[in-house]
Design an enzyme around this catalytic site. Structure first.
Site, PDB file in Angstrom:
ATOM      1  N   HIS A  85       0.832  -1.194   0.000  1.00  0.00           N
ATOM      2  CA  HIS A  85       0.000   0.000   0.000  1.00  0.00           C
ATOM      3  C   HIS A  85       0.871   1.251   0.000  1.00  0.00           C
ATOM      4  CE1 HIS A  85      -3.777  -2.186   1.792  1.00  0.00           C
ATOM      5  NE2 HIS A  85      -3.322  -2.733   0.680  1.00  0.00           N
TER       6      HIS A  85
ATOM      7  N   GLU B 265       1.242   3.758   2.092  1.00  0.00           N
ATOM      8  CA  GLU B 265       1.967   4.105   3.312  1.00  0.00           C
ATOM      9  C   GLU B 265       3.258   3.306   3.451  1.00  0.00           C
ATOM     10  OE1 GLU B 265      -2.494   4.033   4.477  1.00  0.00           O
ATOM     11  OE2 GLU B 265      -1.176   3.177   2.946  1.00  0.00           O
TER      12      GLU B 265
ATOM     13  N   CYS C 212      -1.544  -1.329   7.610  1.00  0.00           N
ATOM     14  CA  CYS C 212      -0.638  -0.188   7.440  1.00  0.00           C
ATOM     15  C   CYS C 212      -0.435   0.566   8.749  1.00  0.00           C
ATOM     16  CB  CYS C 212      -1.181   0.757   6.378  1.00  0.00           C
ATOM     17  SG  CYS C 212      -1.126   0.079   4.712  1.00  0.00           S
TER      18      CYS C 212
ATOM     19  N   ALA D   7     -21.826  12.736 -25.361  1.00  0.00           N
ATOM     20  CA  ALA D   7     -21.440  13.948 -26.087  1.00  0.00           C
ATOM     21  C   ALA D   7     -22.659  14.450 -26.845  1.00  0.00           C
ATOM     22  CB  ALA D   7     -20.302  13.649 -27.054  1.00  0.00           C
TER      23      ALA D   7
ATOM     24  N   TRP E  56     -17.802  12.909 -35.874  1.00  0.00           N
ATOM     25  CA  TRP E  56     -17.643  12.938 -34.430  1.00  0.00           C
ATOM     26  C   TRP E  56     -18.228  14.239 -33.901  1.00  0.00           C
ATOM     27  CZ3 TRP E  56     -16.374   8.619 -32.094  1.00  0.00           C
ATOM     28  CH2 TRP E  56     -15.609   7.666 -32.761  1.00  0.00           C
TER      29      TRP E  56
ATOM     30  N   ARG F  24     -11.832   5.601 -19.595  1.00  0.00           N
ATOM     31  CA  ARG F  24     -11.869   4.147 -19.711  1.00  0.00           C
ATOM     32  C   ARG F  24     -10.714   3.510 -18.947  1.00  0.00           C
ATOM     33  NH1 ARG F  24     -12.980   3.524 -26.232  1.00  0.00           N
ATOM     34  NH2 ARG F  24     -15.094   4.445 -26.274  1.00  0.00           N
TER      35      ARG F  24
ATOM     36  N   THR G 235     -26.205   0.839 -29.575  1.00  0.00           N
ATOM     37  CA  THR G 235     -24.950   1.566 -29.802  1.00  0.00           C
ATOM     38  C   THR G 235     -23.954   0.702 -30.557  1.00  0.00           C
ATOM     39  OG1 THR G 235     -25.239   2.952 -27.842  1.00  0.00           O
ATOM     40  CG2 THR G 235     -22.997   2.702 -28.661  1.00  0.00           C
TER      41      THR G 235
END
Length: 363
Positions: free
Chosen positions: A44, A46, A78, A148, A164, A178, A190
């Site tokens: 981790h 720390e 930790c 968009a 676009w 992403r 889509t």
């Protein structure tokens, strides 16, 4: 703390289902240790910062973006590493909402005589780990609606053409989005209309690495996604959510793609999206980026399943009464009942403006 937050940002996209954390160790005004969360099973933030600091950690101050863990998971707690290193002060931006921690790490440090401070840059720390926070407290992923639109609110022309609407700068930022989420989701419409790849490309080397690609999720109640679709040819895994029961012919159809098929309850071919999110949560998917289309957005908004909105607005006018808007579904009858985003921010990407905010009650 600002440095620690920057380090946490570097960890996004690599740590899920663990939170992305940054840590900085300072002694006599000099930074002696830096660290951010490594992939699951590794150290981790720390511990990494303390290793770098070495003996200089004794009597030093640590700045960390999330409360140090105090339980044994894949790695030791930790808090014990902080205590053993001799740290004198710990400044944490945010208390960890994980029930296994949630204030216990703070108490452990206090009991060891370490001075503790909480709340510096809390909002920024919360935003970095908003996916983790939603997942660890509800067992379902944080859901982001990204779309968009033109200045007149269209996502495509009346013929369905949408390439676009966004600027090149906006498209590059989408690849970053992403990169930092666990899954990317779209509806079958889509896939049929746009044939997207739905993969993260670029982004500091993540693009192209199979195990680091986001899970691609296609919501396809009627099982009509073509097996020639690009999503099936990209590195990484694809999951197709279909209405139960799926007929044998459709099952054989999808088997050729190598995609995983998940059958879910549905009504009139419309999948139970809450159940889909539950399934994803069981797979430790902490965040989902939904990229379309209108019908899927409509169902998610109508069901109250969207947590955050990212709307790219292009300074173009498309027009046409038949051109689709971003969000379909039932919607509301009165403007007074409309969802209003909170903590709204705006950023510019080329000529586009990104408007982001959180849905009421979901931030």
């Amino acid at each position: 703390m600002e440095c620690a937050l920057s380090l946490a940002g570097l960890a996004l996209g690599y740590t899920s289902p663990n939170p992305a954390v940054g840590a900085v160790v300072v002694r006599d005004g000099v930074v002696v240790g830096l660290g951010h969360t490594q992939p699951p099973g590794s150290v981790h933030a720390e511990v990494l910062a303390l290793r770098q600091a070495g003996q200089r950690a004794k009597g030093a101050t640590m700045y960390v973006t999330l409360e140090p863990c105090c339980h044994h998971g894949r790695t030791p707690p930790c808090t014990q590493a902080v205590i053993d290193a001799g740290i004198s002060e710990v400044h944490m931006a945010l208390i960890d909402p994980n029930p296994l921690v949630s204030g216990k790490g703070l108490k452990t440090l206090k009991a060891a005589g370490i001075k503790t401070f909480v709340g510096q840059y809390e909002e920024r720390a919360r935003e970095i780990n908003e996916g983790y926070i939603k997942y660890i407290t509800t067992d379902i992923p944080f859901v982001i609606a990204k779309f968009a639109i033109s200045l007149d609110g269209k996502i495509a022309t009346k013929t369905g053409d949408s390439k676009w609407i966004s600027s090149e700068e906006s498209l590059k930022f989408v690849h970053y989005l992403r990169h930092i989420v666990d899954a990317v989701m779209v509806g079958a419409n889509t896939v049929v209309a746009d044939d997207p790849q739905l993969s993260a490309r670029g982004c500091s080397g993540r693009g192209g690495k199979t195990k680091l690609q986001p899970l691609r999720v296609i919501v396809d109640g009627r099982g009509r996604t073509p097996i020639s679709a690009k999503v099936f040819k990209e590195p990484g895994k694809t999951l197709v959510a279909v209405a139960k029961p799926l007929n044998a012919k459709a099952a054989e159809h999808f088997k050729k793609t190598g995609a995983e098929i998940v059958e879910l309850p549905a009504e009139n071919g419309i999948i139970d999206l809450k159940e889909l999110l539950t399934v994803l949560g069981k797979r430790e998917v902490t965040s989902v980026l939904v990229e379309g289309g209108s019908a899927l957005f409509g169902s998610l908004f109508d069901s109250g399943l969207i947590d955050k909105v990212l709307a790219f607005v292009s300074p173009t006018i498309i027009g046409g009464s038949e051109a689709k808007s971003a969000v379909g579904g039932n919607g509301v009858r009165k403007v007074a009942d409309a969802l209003r985003l909170k903590r709204v921010k705006m950023m510019e990407f080329g000529d586009d403006v990104l408007i982001s905010g959180y849905v009421n009650g979901n931030e």
